[in-house]
Every structure is written in structure tokens, then in C-alpha cells.
Scaffold this motif. Sequence first.
Motif, PDB file in Angstrom:
ATOM      1  N   LEU A   1       0.556  -1.162  -0.541  1.00 12.24           N
ATOM      2  CA  LEU A   1      -0.407  -0.218  -0.032  1.00 12.24           C
ATOM      3  C   LEU A   1       0.784   1.474  -0.236  1.00 12.24           C
ATOM      4  CD1 LEU A   1      -2.842   1.369   0.147  1.00 12.24           C
ATOM      5  CD2 LEU A   1      -2.872   1.009   3.197  1.00 12.24           C
ATOM      6  N   PHE A   2       1.818   1.289   0.758  1.00 12.06           N
ATOM      7  CA  PHE A   2       2.483   2.625   0.561  1.00 12.06           C
ATOM      8  C   PHE A   2       4.038   2.884  -0.580  1.00 12.06           C
ATOM      9  CE2 PHE A   2       2.768   1.816   5.729  1.00 12.06           C
ATOM     10  CZ  PHE A   2       2.555   3.862   6.000  1.00 12.06           C
ATOM     11  N   VAL A   3       3.856   1.440  -1.502  1.00 16.94           N
ATOM     12  CA  VAL A   3       4.443   1.520  -1.960  1.00 16.94           C
ATOM     13  C   VAL A   3       2.840   1.858  -3.604  1.00 16.94           C
ATOM     14  CG1 VAL A   3       5.519   0.165  -4.542  1.00 16.94           C
ATOM     15  CG2 VAL A   3       5.998  -0.127  -1.799  1.00 16.94           C
ATOM     16  N   PHE A   4       2.151   1.591  -3.201  1.00 17.06           N
ATOM     17  CA  PHE A   4       0.662   1.849  -4.186  1.00 17.06           C
ATOM     18  C   PHE A   4       1.305   3.500  -4.040  1.00 17.06           C
ATOM     19  CE2 PHE A   4      -3.466   2.663  -4.980  1.00 17.06           C
ATOM     20  CZ  PHE A   4      -3.375   1.709  -6.474  1.00 17.06           C
ATOM     21  N   SER A   5       0.863   3.839  -2.727  1.00 14.45           N
ATOM     22  CA  SER A   5       0.401   5.595  -2.370  1.00 14.45           C
ATOM     23  C   SER A   5       1.751   6.333  -2.810  1.00 14.45           C
ATOM     24  CB  SER A   5      -0.329   5.692  -1.348  1.00 14.45           C
ATOM     25  OG  SER A   5      -1.204   4.929  -1.212  1.00 14.45           O
ATOM     26  N   PHE A   6       2.823   5.931  -2.289  1.00 13.06           N
ATOM     27  CA  PHE A   6       3.604   7.247  -2.247  1.00 13.06           C
ATOM     28  C   PHE A   6       5.326   6.951  -4.121  1.00 13.06           C
ATOM     29  CE2 PHE A   6       2.816   7.091   2.361  1.00 13.06           C
ATOM     30  CZ  PHE A   6       2.590   7.935   2.899  1.00 13.06           C
TER      31      PHE A   6
ATOM     32  N   MET B   1       3.917   4.631  -6.780  1.00 11.43           N
ATOM     33  CA  MET B   1       3.196   4.539  -7.781  1.00 11.43           C
ATOM     34  C   MET B   1       2.816   5.847  -8.341  1.00 11.43           C
ATOM     35  SD  MET B   1       1.260   1.201  -8.862  1.00 11.43           S
ATOM     36  CE  MET B   1       0.463   1.098 -10.416  1.00 11.43           C
ATOM     37  N   PHE B   2       1.727   6.021  -7.176  1.00 12.86           N
ATOM     38  CA  PHE B   2       1.072   7.337  -8.050  1.00 12.86           C
ATOM     39  C   PHE B   2       0.938   8.899  -6.830  1.00 12.86           C
ATOM     40  CE2 PHE B   2      -2.158   3.366  -8.654  1.00 12.86           C
ATOM     41  CZ  PHE B   2      -1.832   4.192 -10.066  1.00 12.86           C
ATOM     42  N   HIS B   3       1.776   8.707  -5.870  1.00 10.49           N
ATOM     43  CA  HIS B   3       2.135   9.983  -4.742  1.00 10.49           C
ATOM     44  C   HIS B   3       0.666  10.364  -4.187  1.00 10.49           C
ATOM     45  CE1 HIS B   3       6.606   9.872  -6.484  1.00 10.49           C
ATOM     46  NE2 HIS B   3       6.111   9.905  -8.432  1.00 10.49           N
ATOM     47  N   TYR B   4       0.308   9.417  -4.106  1.00  9.00           N
ATOM     48  CA  TYR B   4      -1.359   9.882  -3.604  1.00  9.00           C
ATOM     49  C   TYR B   4      -1.081   9.673  -2.156  1.00  9.00           C
ATOM     50  CZ  TYR B   4      -6.443  10.028  -2.865  1.00  9.00           C
ATOM     51  OH  TYR B   4      -7.444  10.495  -2.466  1.00  9.00           O
ATOM     52  N   PRO B   5      -1.540  10.438  -0.984  1.00  8.44           N
ATOM     53  CA  PRO B   5      -1.476  10.467   0.463  1.00  8.44           C
ATOM     54  C   PRO B   5      -2.176   9.066   1.063  1.00  8.44           C
ATOM     55  CG  PRO B   5      -2.367  11.857   0.093  1.00  8.44           C
ATOM     56  CD  PRO B   5      -2.228  11.659  -1.187  1.00  8.44           C
TER      57      PRO B   5
ATOM     58  N   PRO C   1      -7.362   7.894   5.773  1.00 10.82           N
ATOM     59  CA  PRO C   1      -7.562   6.713   6.830  1.00 10.82           C
ATOM     60  C   PRO C   1      -8.543   6.349   5.990  1.00 10.82           C
ATOM     61  CG  PRO C   1      -7.626   8.433   8.275  1.00 10.82           C
ATOM     62  CD  PRO C   1      -7.191   8.724   6.526  1.00 10.82           C
ATOM     63  N   ARG C   2      -9.549   6.362   5.724  1.00 11.37           N
ATOM     64  CA  ARG C   2      -9.991   5.668   4.298  1.00 11.37           C
ATOM     65  C   ARG C   2      -9.884   4.882   3.643  1.00 11.37           C
ATOM     66  NH1 ARG C   2     -14.938   7.864   0.153  1.00 11.37           N
ATOM     67  NH2 ARG C   2     -16.312   6.280  -0.176  1.00 11.37           N
ATOM     68  N   LEU C   3      -8.386   5.002   2.928  1.00 12.93           N
ATOM     69  CA  LEU C   3      -7.496   3.767   2.445  1.00 12.93           C
ATOM     70  C   LEU C   3      -7.246   2.763   2.642  1.00 12.93           C
ATOM     71  CD1 LEU C   3      -7.091   3.531  -0.646  1.00 12.93           C
ATOM     72  CD2 LEU C   3      -4.990   5.418  -0.831  1.00 12.93           C
ATOM     73  N   PHE C   4      -6.443   4.100   3.886  1.00 17.25           N
ATOM     74  CA  PHE C   4      -6.305   2.472   5.064  1.00 17.25           C
ATOM     75  C   PHE C   4      -7.290   1.506   5.328  1.00 17.25           C
ATOM     76  CE2 PHE C   4      -4.510   0.759   8.537  1.00 17.25           C
ATOM     77  CZ  PHE C   4      -3.208   0.521   8.444  1.00 17.25           C
ATOM     78  N   PHE C   5      -8.036   1.794   5.695  1.00 16.97           N
ATOM     79  CA  PHE C   5      -8.767   0.642   6.070  1.00 16.97           C
ATOM     80  C   PHE C   5      -9.843  -0.020   4.528  1.00 16.97           C
ATOM     81  CE2 PHE C   5      -8.514   4.083  10.204  1.00 16.97           C
ATOM     82  CZ  PHE C   5      -8.136   2.815  11.013  1.00 16.97           C
ATOM     83  N   ALA C   6     -10.137   0.958   4.105  1.00 15.56           N
ATOM     84  CA  ALA C   6     -10.568  -0.131   2.619  1.00 15.56           C
ATOM     85  C   ALA C   6      -9.102  -0.867   2.301  1.00 15.56           C
ATOM     86  CB  ALA C   6     -10.652   0.795   1.776  1.00 15.56           C
ATOM     87  N   SER C   7      -8.168  -1.083   2.428  1.00 16.56           N
ATOM     88  CA  SER C   7      -7.169  -1.830   2.251  1.00 16.56           C
ATOM     89  C   SER C   7      -6.897  -3.081   2.821  1.00 16.56           C
ATOM     90  CB  SER C   7      -5.511  -1.028   1.444  1.00 16.56           C
ATOM     91  OG  SER C   7      -4.222  -1.754   1.623  1.00 16.56           O
ATOM     92  N   LEU C   8      -6.733  -2.360   4.307  1.00 19.24           N
ATOM     93  CA  LEU C   8      -6.822  -3.072   5.032  1.00 19.24           C
ATOM     94  C   LEU C   8      -7.932  -4.279   5.170  1.00 19.24           C
ATOM     95  CD1 LEU C   8      -4.776  -3.421   7.609  1.00 19.24           C
ATOM     96  CD2 LEU C   8      -6.584  -2.617   8.923  1.00 19.24           C
ATOM     97  N   TYR C   9      -9.492  -3.920   4.392  1.00 18.19           N
ATOM     98  CA  TYR C   9     -10.111  -4.656   4.608  1.00 18.19           C
ATOM     99  C   TYR C   9     -10.243  -6.023   4.013  1.00 18.19           C
ATOM    100  CZ  TYR C   9     -15.388  -6.661   3.842  1.00 18.19           C
ATOM    101  OH  TYR C   9     -16.006  -6.738   3.963  1.00 18.19           O
ATOM    102  N   TRP C  10      -9.961  -5.478   2.666  1.00 11.93           N
ATOM    103  CA  TRP C  10      -9.760  -6.282   1.366  1.00 11.93           C
ATOM    104  C   TRP C  10      -8.345  -7.288   1.866  1.00 11.93           C
ATOM    105  CZ3 TRP C  10     -13.855  -7.025  -1.290  1.00 11.93           C
ATOM    106  CH2 TRP C  10     -14.153  -6.254  -1.718  1.00 11.93           C
TER     107      TRP C  10
END
Length: 274
Positions: A99-104, A106-110, A113-122
Motif C-alpha cells: 500500500l505504501f508503494v502504491f501510494s507514495f 507509484m501514484f504519489h497519493y497520500p 484513513p479511508r484508503l488505509f482501512f479499505a485496503s486493510l479490509y480487502w
Amino acid sequence: MSFLTRKYPFSKNSHWLRDCAMYCAIVFLILYLLQPFGFSMYRGNKFLMSLLFGLVSFACCFVSELAVRPLRKSIAPWRIWHEVLFVLAMVLLIGIGNLFVFSFVMFHYPITPRLFFASLYWTLIISVIIATFSVGINYHRHLRNQLESLIDKTTEEQTDIIVTIHDASVRGNGLQLPINNLLYIEAQKNNVSVCYIKEGKTSTIELHTTLTAVLDDLKEYDNIFQCHRSFVVNLNNITSAQGNSNGYLLKLGTCPTTVPVSRTYVPKLRSFIS
């Protein structure tokens, strides 16, 4: 729940680095070939980015394995639920790392909390599936090939116990032997054939009795187990076992005969595995 509390047949894996590399390759190939989770939208070098995700997965797997090794040594026996938690934690760590690679990267996207918990859920859903298949397959593979290592044996506790298998044709007489010397008993028409160790060698004797009567004589010993309609076996003397959920073939000491565990008795046999 009883399945989760059984001993997990963990053996020291000398190929764990190879397994980490395999996970790295799987992640790399899935991303590079299938390009899921919006990966197809990436405009950079997809090969290098897929490789980066794979390397992060390798690092997470590597760290997880190093972290769990002291636990495997200190927790005895290591049970199925321990292994399930380990696999869940490893997959979650891989998911968070990626997720950190994907955000910071790959897409430079912060990471919100919503993204983190959605990622954690899946990731949790995926990790449950992976843990179920991984632990289940490994357990049943070991159960097939190393059943004897999973059974709680009581050999030491029964060192001085002498048992008697009565012969109905000679009133008051029968075969007396140390319980640890008993290998198996086979029903043969109106008799039973008792296979046991005598003076270090395998011997057999026929007694005029029934398997039901033998089981009644030995009913207080949990290691004496009926594994087939015609066989009773001493679980303490199993030296190897091969088969699957449909049945097993047991080897007992130096005895040349293999003792079958029929499909009907497989569930009952598993109750002896703690």
C-alpha cells in the motif's frame, strides 16, 4: 475449533528463502501480467514497478519469518491456530507494505484513513483465504506422510504396565505382555491374531476370542485404537503412515505387515491428534 487446536506439523524449513522468493515472483507476475487494482493506469515502467512490489513482498515475508522463529521455539506445541495467525499477519504486512508503494511511489497519493482501512479490509479477506488454503494443504500433506509425529504417545507413562488378552478356550489364561510390546491385533474368523514384540523380535499368536472382547479388556488405554473392523492397533508403536482422508496404511516398529485405517475410522483417529 477442535481442528484449530491440533498440533501443526511444523518442521524447520531450510528453503524458507526460496518460499519468500516464490511469493515475490507470484506478486510480480500477477501485477505485470494481469495488472489488477488500477495497475493498468500506471504510465511508467510497469516491469520495474511490478518488480518493486515483488521485492517489498519478499522483504515482508523475510521479516515475518525471522520474527516468528523465536515464537516457534518457545511455543510448544505449535498449533494450527498459531500458524493461521502467522499467515494472516504475514499477508497483512505484505498488504500494508505494498500500500505504501502504491501510494507514495507509484501514484504519489497520500494515504488517507479511508484508503488505509479499505485496503486493510480487502487484505484481511484475501489473507483469510490464503491462510485457509495454505495451512489446510500443508497440514493434510503432513497428516498423509507423517501421521505418527502428530499423535500424542504415552509410551513412557506405560513402561511398567502389563496387560492380559484373554483366551476364551482356556479359562483363566491368556497372553500377558507389556502394553508397549503390543503392535496390533487382527480378527480372523473365530480367533484373533496378536502381533507383539518378544525378546526384541516380532511374534504372532492366535487366541480364541473376539475383537470386541479384546477391546473390552483394553478399554482403559486410549492408545489402543480400533482402526478397521478387523484391526486394533497400538498408536504408540506407529513408525510411519501413508494415505489421505480416505484411509491410511500404518507401519508398526519392525513388523512387516501394514495395518489399514479404513475411511470409517479416519475421523475417530483424528480425535487422537491433539
